[in-house]
Design a protein around this motif. Structure first.
Motif, PDB file in Angstrom:
ATOM      1  N   ARG A 116       0.876  -1.174   0.000  1.00  0.00           N
ATOM      2  CA  ARG A 116       0.000   0.000   0.000  1.00  0.00           C
ATOM      3  C   ARG A 116       0.915   1.226   0.000  1.00  0.00           C
ATOM      4  O   ARG A 116       1.659   1.448   0.963  1.00  0.00           O
ATOM      5  CB  ARG A 116      -0.926   0.025   1.226  1.00  0.00           C
ATOM      6  CG  ARG A 116      -1.854  -1.165   1.311  1.00  0.00           C
ATOM      7  CD  ARG A 116      -2.926  -0.992   2.375  1.00  0.00           C
ATOM      8  NE  ARG A 116      -2.423  -0.766   3.714  1.00  0.00           N
ATOM      9  CZ  ARG A 116      -1.975  -1.718   4.527  1.00  0.00           C
ATOM     10  NH1 ARG A 116      -1.929  -2.981   4.112  1.00  0.00           N
ATOM     11  NH2 ARG A 116      -1.556  -1.417   5.748  1.00  0.00           N
ATOM     12  N   ILE A 117       0.869   1.989  -1.083  1.00  0.00           N
ATOM     13  CA  ILE A 117       1.699   3.184  -1.209  1.00  0.00           C
ATOM     14  C   ILE A 117       0.787   4.371  -1.439  1.00  0.00           C
ATOM     15  O   ILE A 117      -0.115   4.316  -2.287  1.00  0.00           O
ATOM     16  CB  ILE A 117       2.696   3.033  -2.375  1.00  0.00           C
ATOM     17  CG1 ILE A 117       3.634   1.848  -2.117  1.00  0.00           C
ATOM     18  CG2 ILE A 117       3.499   4.323  -2.563  1.00  0.00           C
ATOM     19  CD1 ILE A 117       4.522   1.509  -3.287  1.00  0.00           C
ATOM     20  N   GLY A 118       0.985   5.448  -0.692  1.00  0.00           N
ATOM     21  CA  GLY A 118       0.082   6.572  -0.805  1.00  0.00           C
ATOM     22  C   GLY A 118       0.738   7.912  -0.527  1.00  0.00           C
ATOM     23  O   GLY A 118       1.894   7.992  -0.102  1.00  0.00           O
ATOM     24  N   ALA A 119      -0.027   8.967  -0.786  1.00  0.00           N
ATOM     25  CA  ALA A 119       0.408  10.337  -0.526  1.00  0.00           C
ATOM     26  C   ALA A 119      -0.731  11.072   0.166  1.00  0.00           C
ATOM     27  O   ALA A 119      -1.906  10.801  -0.095  1.00  0.00           O
ATOM     28  CB  ALA A 119       0.781  11.041  -1.828  1.00  0.00           C
ATOM     29  N   ALA A 120      -0.384  11.994   1.058  1.00  0.00           N
ATOM     30  CA  ALA A 120      -1.422  12.709   1.798  1.00  0.00           C
ATOM     31  C   ALA A 120      -0.926  14.084   2.230  1.00  0.00           C
ATOM     32  O   ALA A 120       0.287  14.324   2.324  1.00  0.00           O
ATOM     33  CB  ALA A 120      -1.835  11.905   3.028  1.00  0.00           C
ATOM     34  N   VAL A 121      -1.879  14.959   2.479  1.00  0.00           N
ATOM     35  CA  VAL A 121      -1.625  16.202   3.190  1.00  0.00           C
ATOM     36  C   VAL A 121      -2.258  16.037   4.563  1.00  0.00           C
ATOM     37  O   VAL A 121      -3.428  15.649   4.671  1.00  0.00           O
ATOM     38  CB  VAL A 121      -2.236  17.412   2.466  1.00  0.00           C
ATOM     39  CG1 VAL A 121      -2.093  18.680   3.310  1.00  0.00           C
ATOM     40  CG2 VAL A 121      -1.588  17.605   1.105  1.00  0.00           C
ATOM     41  N   THR A 122      -1.482  16.263   5.609  1.00  0.00           N
ATOM     42  CA  THR A 122      -1.989  16.089   6.967  1.00  0.00           C
ATOM     43  C   THR A 122      -1.853  17.388   7.754  1.00  0.00           C
ATOM     44  O   THR A 122      -1.098  18.290   7.363  1.00  0.00           O
ATOM     45  CB  THR A 122      -1.227  14.969   7.699  1.00  0.00           C
ATOM     46  OG1 THR A 122       0.131  15.393   7.934  1.00  0.00           O
ATOM     47  CG2 THR A 122      -1.215  13.688   6.870  1.00  0.00           C
ATOM     48  N   TYR A 123      -2.586  17.461   8.856  1.00  0.00           N
ATOM     49  CA  TYR A 123      -2.534  18.655   9.696  1.00  0.00           C
ATOM     50  C   TYR A 123      -2.543  18.223  11.156  1.00  0.00           C
ATOM     51  O   TYR A 123      -3.219  17.257  11.527  1.00  0.00           O
ATOM     52  CB  TYR A 123      -3.732  19.572   9.406  1.00  0.00           C
ATOM     53  CG  TYR A 123      -3.612  20.939  10.057  1.00  0.00           C
ATOM     54  CD1 TYR A 123      -2.790  21.918   9.496  1.00  0.00           C
ATOM     55  CD2 TYR A 123      -4.294  21.236  11.235  1.00  0.00           C
ATOM     56  CE1 TYR A 123      -2.665  23.162  10.091  1.00  0.00           C
ATOM     57  CE2 TYR A 123      -4.174  22.474  11.837  1.00  0.00           C
ATOM     58  CZ  TYR A 123      -3.348  23.442  11.262  1.00  0.00           C
ATOM     59  OH  TYR A 123      -3.211  24.670  11.854  1.00  0.00           O
ATOM     60  N   ASP A 124      -1.802  18.959  11.989  1.00  0.00           N
ATOM     61  CA  ASP A 124      -1.720  18.622  13.411  1.00  0.00           C
ATOM     62  C   ASP A 124      -3.065  18.842  14.100  1.00  0.00           C
ATOM     63  O   ASP A 124      -3.640  19.934  13.998  1.00  0.00           O
ATOM     64  CB  ASP A 124      -0.675  19.493  14.111  1.00  0.00           C
ATOM     65  CG  ASP A 124       0.706  19.310  13.523  1.00  0.00           C
ATOM     66  OD1 ASP A 124       1.040  18.163  13.179  1.00  0.00           O
ATOM     67  OD2 ASP A 124       1.448  20.303  13.418  1.00  0.00           O
ATOM     68  N   PHE A 125      -3.547  17.835  14.795  1.00  0.00           N
ATOM     69  CA  PHE A 125      -4.774  17.999  15.580  1.00  0.00           C
ATOM     70  C   PHE A 125      -4.456  18.578  16.948  1.00  0.00           C
ATOM     71  O   PHE A 125      -5.162  19.439  17.459  1.00  0.00           O
ATOM     72  CB  PHE A 125      -5.484  16.647  15.723  1.00  0.00           C
ATOM     73  CG  PHE A 125      -6.702  16.714  16.606  1.00  0.00           C
ATOM     74  CD1 PHE A 125      -7.888  17.238  16.122  1.00  0.00           C
ATOM     75  CD2 PHE A 125      -6.654  16.275  17.919  1.00  0.00           C
ATOM     76  CE1 PHE A 125      -9.009  17.334  16.934  1.00  0.00           C
ATOM     77  CE2 PHE A 125      -7.765  16.361  18.737  1.00  0.00           C
ATOM     78  CZ  PHE A 125      -8.954  16.889  18.247  1.00  0.00           C
ATOM     79  N   ILE A 126      -3.390  18.107  17.557  1.00  0.00           N
ATOM     80  CA  ILE A 126      -2.977  18.576  18.871  1.00  0.00           C
ATOM     81  C   ILE A 126      -1.863  19.609  18.712  1.00  0.00           C
ATOM     82  O   ILE A 126      -0.976  19.441  17.883  1.00  0.00           O
ATOM     83  CB  ILE A 126      -2.481  17.396  19.737  1.00  0.00           C
ATOM     84  CG1 ILE A 126      -3.633  16.416  19.999  1.00  0.00           C
ATOM     85  CG2 ILE A 126      -1.910  17.888  21.066  1.00  0.00           C
ATOM     86  CD1 ILE A 126      -3.201  15.146  20.691  1.00  0.00           C
ATOM     87  N   GLN A 127      -1.925  20.671  19.510  1.00  0.00           N
ATOM     88  CA  GLN A 127      -0.840  21.656  19.512  1.00  0.00           C
ATOM     89  C   GLN A 127       0.459  20.947  19.885  1.00  0.00           C
ATOM     90  O   GLN A 127       0.555  20.337  20.949  1.00  0.00           O
ATOM     91  CB  GLN A 127      -1.127  22.756  20.536  1.00  0.00           C
ATOM     92  CG  GLN A 127      -0.051  23.816  20.658  1.00  0.00           C
ATOM     93  CD  GLN A 127      -0.081  24.829  19.527  1.00  0.00           C
ATOM     94  OE1 GLN A 127      -1.130  25.077  18.944  1.00  0.00           O
ATOM     95  NE2 GLN A 127       1.068  25.424  19.223  1.00  0.00           N
ATOM     96  N   PRO A 128       1.485  20.972  19.027  1.00  0.00           N
ATOM     97  CA  PRO A 128       2.709  20.223  19.303  1.00  0.00           C
ATOM     98  C   PRO A 128       3.402  20.615  20.606  1.00  0.00           C
ATOM     99  O   PRO A 128       3.865  19.750  21.343  1.00  0.00           O
ATOM    100  CB  PRO A 128       3.585  20.541  18.093  1.00  0.00           C
ATOM    101  CG  PRO A 128       2.629  20.880  17.016  1.00  0.00           C
ATOM    102  CD  PRO A 128       1.508  21.600  17.702  1.00  0.00           C
ATOM    103  N   ARG A 129       3.495  21.908  20.862  1.00  0.00           N
ATOM    104  CA  ARG A 129       4.113  22.346  22.117  1.00  0.00           C
ATOM    105  C   ARG A 129       3.689  23.769  22.416  1.00  0.00           C
ATOM    106  O   ARG A 129       3.755  24.640  21.556  1.00  0.00           O
ATOM    107  CB  ARG A 129       5.644  22.278  22.040  1.00  0.00           C
ATOM    108  CG  ARG A 129       6.330  22.391  23.403  1.00  0.00           C
ATOM    109  CD  ARG A 129       7.836  22.329  23.259  1.00  0.00           C
ATOM    110  NE  ARG A 129       8.406  23.575  22.742  1.00  0.00           N
ATOM    111  CZ  ARG A 129       9.682  23.712  22.362  1.00  0.00           C
ATOM    112  NH1 ARG A 129      10.505  22.690  22.426  1.00  0.00           N
ATOM    113  NH2 ARG A 129      10.116  24.887  21.907  1.00  0.00           N
ATOM    114  N   SER A 130       3.247  24.022  23.642  1.00  0.00           N
ATOM    115  CA  SER A 130       2.855  25.365  24.074  1.00  0.00           C
ATOM    116  C   SER A 130       3.637  25.746  25.321  1.00  0.00           C
ATOM    117  O   SER A 130       3.929  24.898  26.171  1.00  0.00           O
ATOM    118  CB  SER A 130       1.354  25.418  24.396  1.00  0.00           C
ATOM    119  OG  SER A 130       0.577  25.098  23.263  1.00  0.00           O
TER     120      SER A 130
END
Length: 288
Positions: A116-130
């Motif tokens: 299974r080979i794929g491509a995607a655009v993803t976005y952070d759901f959780i704030q990485p660091r505050s």
């Protein structure tokens, strides 16, 4: 995930639980959360849908995750995460275990019985660091959410799955590029229960390591921490243990624990309090 309808066994592009393969996170929030989504969502043995099956697949659910407050933290935090996905043939949106992401939009470029080979655009759901996550972060500024472009590939042979991915920041938020590689061995003591475990690693670019572990002169003056420059290289080693149980043909629960060890320049950073990190979580989802 598995959905049984008569003699059909189909794969639903959703996840039943968290990660720990998930471990790590890049595509989503921290290296530890995203990879976990794969380790828990991927182990099922599946077949292609029959010619009469609908090309649409949906999954709705959620989970709770206990993860480090920030990469290198000694303290942890709880996060609630949604597990919602929709797919049409080779296209998907939402949670996807192969992309190891909670928020994704992408497609499979190639699929067969092993690959299974794929491509995607993803976005952070959780704030990485505050800064507000921990007193140690005061003066360092927040690490912003960002969008990533990802290429991933999964190879499965009998009870072994190997996954590789490359993920890069495409929104200009200094998150750099990370590459991951994980191997999972799968065991099914009974048809409804799938257990999996295996090792993995993450390589990170200098920009990624600078953002999470570097301390600029400006940050040093604000925080009191000494300046520190972090280069590219091996960032993390990990080992994940996961379980997924099919309560009914459409309802799945899952649990995952990931043990990770920071490596390279991340270990010597003045931001790092603890080089060993644990992430674990519980998930439930409904497939239709």
């Amino acid at each position: 995930m598995i959905d049984v309808s008569g003699s059909r066994v189909i794969k639903v592009l959703g996840v039943s639980a968290l990660s720990l393969f998930a471990i790590a996170a890049m595509a989503d929030d921290t290296l530890g959360l995203s990879e976990s989504l794969y380790s828990i969502g991927a182990p099922e043995i599946t077949q292609a849908p029959s010619s009469t099956a609908s090309p649409w697949r949906f999954s709705v659910g959620g989970g709770v995750v206990n993860m480090p407050k920030f990469p290198g933290a000694s303290g942890t935090k709880w996060e609630g995460v949604p597990v919602v996905s929709a797919s049409y043939d080779r296209f998907f949106i939402g949670s996807n275990p192969d992309a190891a992401s909670i928020l994704s939009l992408g497609a499979y470029l190639y699929r067969d019985s092993n690959w299974r080979i794929g491509a995607a655009v993803t976005y952070d759901f959780i704030q990485p660091r505050s800064e507000s996550d921990d007193s140690r972060l005061q003066g360092l500024g927040d690490v912003k959410r960002t969008a990533h472009a990802e290429l991933f590939g999964i190879y499965t042979y009998e009870f072994i799955s190997a996954r590789a991915s490359v993920l890069t920041d495409i929104a200009g938020n200094d998150r750099g590029t990370v590459a991951t590689f994980d191997v999972l061995g799968r065991y099914q003591p009974i048809p409804a229960l799938t257990l999996s475990a295996g090792p993995g690693l993450t390589w990170a670019s200098s920009k990624y390591n600078e953002t999470y572990f570097g301390v600029t002169s400006e940050q040093s003056s604000r925080s009191g921490l000494p300046t520190y420059s972090a280069g590219s290289g091996l960032n993390e080693l990990r080992f994940s243990v996961n379980g997924a149980y099919r309560i009914t043909p459409r309802v799945n629960v899952g649990a995952s624990v990931s043990f990770a060890w920071l490596r390279g320049d991340a270990t010597d950073s003045p931001i790092t309090e603890k080089t060993s990190q644990i992430t674990y979580g519980l998930f439930l989802n409904y497939l239709f």
